[in-house]
Design a protein around this motif. Structure first.
Motif, PDB file in Angstrom:
ATOM      1  N   GLN A  11       0.839  -1.187   0.000  1.00 20.20           N
ATOM      2  CA  GLN A  11       0.000   0.000   0.000  1.00 20.20           C
ATOM      3  C   GLN A  11       0.878   1.242   0.000  1.00 20.20           C
ATOM      4  O   GLN A  11       1.944   1.255   0.599  1.00 20.20           O
ATOM      5  CB  GLN A  11      -0.913   0.023   1.221  1.00 20.20           C
ATOM      6  N   MET A  12       0.421   2.264  -0.672  1.00 19.36           N
ATOM      7  CA  MET A  12       1.164   3.501  -0.761  1.00 19.36           C
ATOM      8  C   MET A  12       0.485   4.552   0.116  1.00 19.36           C
ATOM      9  O   MET A  12      -0.736   4.662   0.127  1.00 19.36           O
ATOM     10  CB  MET A  12       1.186   3.993  -2.206  1.00 19.36           C
ATOM     11  N   GLU A  13       1.269   5.288   0.864  1.00 21.55           N
ATOM     12  CA  GLU A  13       0.732   6.363   1.693  1.00 21.55           C
ATOM     13  C   GLU A  13       1.169   7.690   1.106  1.00 21.55           C
ATOM     14  O   GLU A  13       2.349   7.930   0.892  1.00 21.55           O
ATOM     15  CB  GLU A  13       1.259   6.243   3.122  1.00 21.55           C
ATOM     16  N   ILE A  14       0.194   8.540   0.802  1.00 22.05           N
ATOM     17  CA  ILE A  14       0.481   9.838   0.212  1.00 22.05           C
ATOM     18  C   ILE A  14       0.164  10.910   1.248  1.00 22.05           C
ATOM     19  O   ILE A  14      -0.931  10.941   1.806  1.00 22.05           O
ATOM     20  CB  ILE A  14      -0.355  10.060  -1.062  1.00 22.05           C
ATOM     21  N   ALA A  15       1.126  11.763   1.495  1.00 18.19           N
ATOM     22  CA  ALA A  15       0.940  12.858   2.440  1.00 18.19           C
ATOM     23  C   ALA A  15       1.575  14.112   1.858  1.00 18.19           C
ATOM     24  O   ALA A  15       2.494  14.042   1.042  1.00 18.19           O
ATOM     25  CB  ALA A  15       1.577  12.519   3.782  1.00 18.19           C
ATOM     26  N   SER A  16       1.093  15.259   2.259  1.00 15.73           N
ATOM     27  CA  SER A  16       1.677  16.510   1.799  1.00 15.73           C
ATOM     28  C   SER A  16       2.323  17.232   2.971  1.00 15.73           C
ATOM     29  O   SER A  16       2.047  16.934   4.138  1.00 15.73           O
ATOM     30  CB  SER A  16       0.599  17.394   1.174  1.00 15.73           C
ATOM     31  N   LEU A  17       3.181  18.175   2.651  1.00 17.10           N
ATOM     32  CA  LEU A  17       3.811  18.967   3.697  1.00 17.10           C
ATOM     33  C   LEU A  17       2.776  19.787   4.451  1.00 17.10           C
ATOM     34  O   LEU A  17       2.947  20.090   5.626  1.00 17.10           O
ATOM     35  CB  LEU A  17       4.873  19.888   3.097  1.00 17.10           C
ATOM     36  N   ASP A  18       1.692  20.133   3.772  1.00 24.51           N
ATOM     37  CA  ASP A  18       0.641  20.925   4.390  1.00 24.51           C
ATOM     38  C   ASP A  18       0.076  20.232   5.630  1.00 24.51           C
ATOM     39  O   ASP A  18      -0.309  20.883   6.595  1.00 24.51           O
ATOM     40  CB  ASP A  18      -0.459  21.193   3.371  1.00 24.51           C
ATOM     41  N   CYS A  19       0.036  18.928   5.611  1.00 25.13           N
ATOM     42  CA  CYS A  19      -0.482  18.165   6.752  1.00 25.13           C
ATOM     43  C   CYS A  19       0.429  18.270   7.976  1.00 25.13           C
ATOM     44  O   CYS A  19      -0.019  18.087   9.104  1.00 25.13           O
ATOM     45  CB  CYS A  19      -0.626  16.694   6.381  1.00 25.13           C
ATOM     46  N   ASN A  20       1.695  18.572   7.740  1.00 29.61           N
ATOM     47  CA  ASN A  20       2.671  18.610   8.832  1.00 29.61           C
ATOM     48  C   ASN A  20       2.895  20.006   9.406  1.00 29.61           C
ATOM     49  O   ASN A  20       3.685  20.168  10.327  1.00 29.61           O
ATOM     50  CB  ASN A  20       4.008  18.042   8.347  1.00 29.61           C
ATOM     51  N   ILE A  21       2.216  21.011   8.862  1.00 35.37           N
ATOM     52  CA  ILE A  21       2.400  22.390   9.322  1.00 35.37           C
ATOM     53  C   ILE A  21       1.204  22.789  10.183  1.00 35.37           C
ATOM     54  O   ILE A  21       0.059  22.673   9.761  1.00 35.37           O
ATOM     55  CB  ILE A  21       2.540  23.349   8.121  1.00 35.37           C
TER      56      ILE A  21
END
Length: 50
Positions: A11-21
């Motif tokens: 499975q691939m997990e996609i996350a953006s930097l926006d989620c970490n700010i």
């Protein structure tokens, strides 16, 4: 020390930097300010904006 269970490797997990700010981070203010600038009116590389 606790054992960390392995995730499914298929499975691939996609996350953006926006989620970490955080919502209160100054970076969000800077981003909003820059987005409001009229770069064409400021003559900021019109050929770059096309």
């Amino acid at each position: 020390m606790h054992h960390i269970a392995e995730g499914c490797r298929h499975q691939m997990e996609i996350a953006s930097l926006d989620c970490n700010i955080d919502n209160e981070n100054v970076v969000r203010f800077i981003d909003a300010f820059v987005c409001k600038l009229d770069l064409v009116k400021l003559k900021f590389g019109e050929e770059l904006l096309s």
